[in-house]
Design an enzyme around this catalytic site. Structure first.
Site, PDB file in Angstrom:
ATOM      1  CD  GLU A  11      -0.892  -0.391   3.743  1.00  0.00           C
ATOM      2  OE1 GLU A  11      -2.179  -0.638   3.333  1.00  0.00           O
ATOM      3  OE2 GLU A  11      -0.810   0.102   4.609  1.00  0.00           O
ATOM      4  CG  HIS A  28      -2.967   0.655   8.194  1.00  0.00           C
ATOM      5  ND1 HIS A  28      -2.670  -0.378   6.763  1.00  0.00           N
ATOM      6  CD2 HIS A  28      -3.307  -0.578   9.121  1.00  0.00           C
ATOM      7  CE1 HIS A  28      -3.486  -1.411   7.074  1.00  0.00           C
ATOM      8  NE2 HIS A  28      -3.660  -1.454   7.932  1.00  0.00           N
TER       9      HIS A  28
END
Lengths: 373, 294
Positions: B210, B248
């Site tokens: 990611e 995150h």
């Protein structure tokens, strides 16, 4: 959390890192008073969390209090790269004899810390790195042993007097749980004092529990409201509102919506639990965004089973009442107990809800509905 | 076969007597994990009953290791206690320490990484842990998505791990490792890629990345030089705006660095197929396996 320059300098003062005397003002009269108290020529500096202030005219010299007031009036409210200057730092003008660059930062690639120091400060460090890479010393910092200021200063060609300041910057980085401490320029004055003329500090939000930091600034938008409800929400500009469980899956959902030809309206991760309350809070925030024309709920039942998630959705829609019926809600449930979850949703027969069982298919339907088709 | 975690792993749980610790210990046991001990400071001498299994609680990791021979620790303690908990596991020379806790300060993660070097493999923090289906589970990855097979998976994201496990549930996995979404983690994509390359029980690898940092770019370079098994990848966050943390702590595009596009291009440049969606990624893996078989 990024600090303003004046906050970074307050932090530096606490760690005995020399900064010019000064104070922060939110109106021209305060700027005048600070300049009068300093009784020296001053610099009026726009407080915005972005670089390039000097070029944008956000840093102005003022020989005395009257000029400081005038310059503050000019700088306050100024827009610099989309950031509005709501306050100015008024500080004693300091004449540099030499300018350096010093920074400590988290090196994600190495899983450690990195020191970057240069004898050529005051310019854009990325430019120095590109044009004179040899002039920028990069040294990993042993997190257990810390920084040897003398070694670092020597390598970068800084005077010995800078060694102690470098070590204090490092100690400040550790004590304050900073992810970045950058001083550009760090200067040596004509009388051989080392002074931090600027300061950029990023604190680690995860370390807030062991500090007494001020809460983040409120901007009054949906992001604030979401934060108050403990939701992880980022506002975007599209028409498809997105709710999902897990940061990676939500990021992925935004991408799949974009691939389907629509623009996502937000990022919203409701985490593993997905209770009715959390789902209702999430839907409420998303439906408050007037740009949203359709909502996509994408849940993969991992730890939380889909029947619990479906019950949460049904409960949330009951809570929302009519507000929940105005725009279509596409739901994709898959994974643990998906069949049971889908049945709960079909049995509820909510007029706004449409189910699609694959992520790609759900995104396509949401995109079509958002386009008004 | 599997990487890092097998049926012979003897697992201790730090924070087992807390709500999350108890809940997930029960799930790990149900997945076949040999949970041999719990550790909670001040609660040594107690035990927790999980149906037929009674798991003793020790006051320290050192005692638990001495008494039970535990060689894996799973950490479920809150962020403010995580550093001390992991330091304890490192000092007790536990070979594998899996840190589930989200919200660990980066300074703590870096310090722990340095302390652990050469002694303990840390996985996480802020991760779902790892599972070798049919053998053992250390963390919170659901054991009922799929069974044992010959695909290895490494991911920064928990739910995307589950999603890909589900897409490929008919094939099964050797080991799935969630390395965590923090800026600094103990075990990287590269560590897992190499372990899968060396594992005779793994035929192909799924890598999920990611936005943020350059771990995927470095993984691409490692694949080019050291990995001969088929690899497919998925990268999340193409639509993420610059400067925003996407859930995150490590998922942030800074300036022009850390973008999903750059990661995709780096991976494709070394011959890794990158799916545009999780479903397409699964299809790519299937076609690679068919190609390898024919």
């Amino acid at each position: 959390m990024d600090l303003y320059e004046y906050q970074a300098k307050e932090l530096f003062r606490r760690h005995a890192i020399p900064v010019p005397p000064g104070g922060v003002a939110s109106n021209p009269a305060e700027a005048r008073a600070i300049a009068a108290e300093l009784a020296t020529p001053v610099v009026v500096k726009a407080q915005v969390k972005t670089g390039g202030r000097g070029k944008a005219g956000g840093i102005r010299p003022a020989p005395g209090p009257a000029a400081a007031e005038e310059e503050a009036a000019r700088v306050l409210g100024m827009d610099i790269k989309g950031h509005t200057a709501r306050s100015v730092l008024v500080e004693a003008a300091t004449v540099p004899f030499e300018e350096y660059y010093a920074a400590f930062l988290v090196d994600r690639a190495a899983g450690g810390f990195l020191a970057m120091v240069s004898g050529q400060g005051g310019m854009d460090v990325e430019e120095v790195a590109a044009t004179h890479p040899e002039a920028l010393v990069r040294m990993p910092v042993d997190p257990l042993a810390g920084v040897d200021g003398r070694l670092l200063a020597g390598k970068a060609g800084l005077p010995e007097a800078a060694a102690e300041v470098l070590e204090r910057l490092w100690r400040a980085m550790v004590a304050e749980d900073a992810l970045l401490v950058e001083v550009n320029p760090l200067v040596c004055t004509t009388d051989q004092r080392i002074v931090a003329l600027d300061g950029k500090v990023t604190l680690d939000d995860n370390a807030a529990f062991r500090h007494s930091w001020d809460p983040p600034e409120r901007t009054g938008g949906l992001e604030d409201r979401a934060r108050a409800k403990g939701l992880n929400y980022v506002k975007l500009d599209g028409a498809v509102g997105v709710i999902g469980n897990g940061a990676g899956l939500v990021m992925s959902t935004l991408d799949v919506v974009a691939l389907a030809g629509a623009a996502p309206a937000n990022f919203l991760d409701i985490g593993g639990g997905a209770s009715a309350q959390v789902m209702a809070d999430g839907l409420e925030i998303i439906l408050s965004d007037p740009g949203v024309r359709c909502v996509l709920v994408n849940v993969f039942g991992g730890i939380t089973a889909c029947d619990a998630v479906a019950t949460g959705i049904v409960g949330a829609l009951a809570q929302l009442g009519e507000r929940g019926t105005a725009r279509p809600i596409v739901v994709r449930l898959d994974g643990n107990n998906a069949e049971a979850g889908r049945r709960i949703l079909s049995d509820a027969r909510h007029p706004a809800v449409r189910q699609v069982h694959t992520m790609d298919g759900a995104a396509e339907l949401a995109a079509r509905l958002a386009a008004g088709a | 076969m599997a990487i890092f975690l097998t049926k012979d792993s003897r697992v201790l749980v730090q924070g087992m007597t807390g709500a999350e610790g108890t809940r997930h210990t029960a799930r790990m046991l149900a997945a076949g994990t040999d949970v041999v001990a719990g550790v909670t400071p001040g609660k040594g001498g107690q035990a927790v009953d999980f149906g037929e299994r009674r798991v003793p609680v020790f006051g320290s990791v050192a005692e638990a290791v001495a008494e039970t021979g535990a060689d894996v620790s799973v950490v479920f303690v809150p962020p403010r206690f995580t550093r001390a908990a992991v330091e304890e596991a490192i000092e007790a020379a536990v070979p594998l320490c899996v840190v589930i806790t989200e919200g660990v300060p980066v300074h703590d993660s870096i310090r722990l990484r340095a302390l652990a070097a050469g002694r303990t493999r840390i996985i996480g923090p802020n991760c779902p842990g790892l599972i070798s289906p049919g053998q053992s589970s250390a963390g919170i990855i659901p054991a009922d998505i799929t069974g044992a097979g010959r695909i290895g998976l490494v991911s920064k994201s928990g739910t995307l791990t589950y999603q890909l496990m589900y897409e490929l549930r008919d094939l099964g996995f050797s080991t799935c490792v969630g390395i965590g979404g923090d800026p600094v983690v103990g075990t990287t994509h590269i560590d897992c890629l190499q372990a899968f390359q060396d594992d005779p029980g793994t035929d192909a690898i799924v890598m999920i990345g990611e936005i943020g940092g350059d771990a995927e770019e470095r993984a691409a370079a490692h694949i080019a030089a050291h990995v001969t098994k088929p690899v497919v990848a998925y990268v999340a966050g193409f639509t993420a705006p610059e400067g925003k943390t996407m859930g995150h702590a490590g998922a942030i595009v800074s300036g022009s660095s850390g973008t999903a596009q750059a990661k995709k291009e780096a991976l494709e440049a070394v011959g890794v197929s990158v799916g545009r969606t999780p479903a397409e990624t699964a299809r790519l893996l299937r076609s690679l396996l068919r190609g390898a078989a024919s």
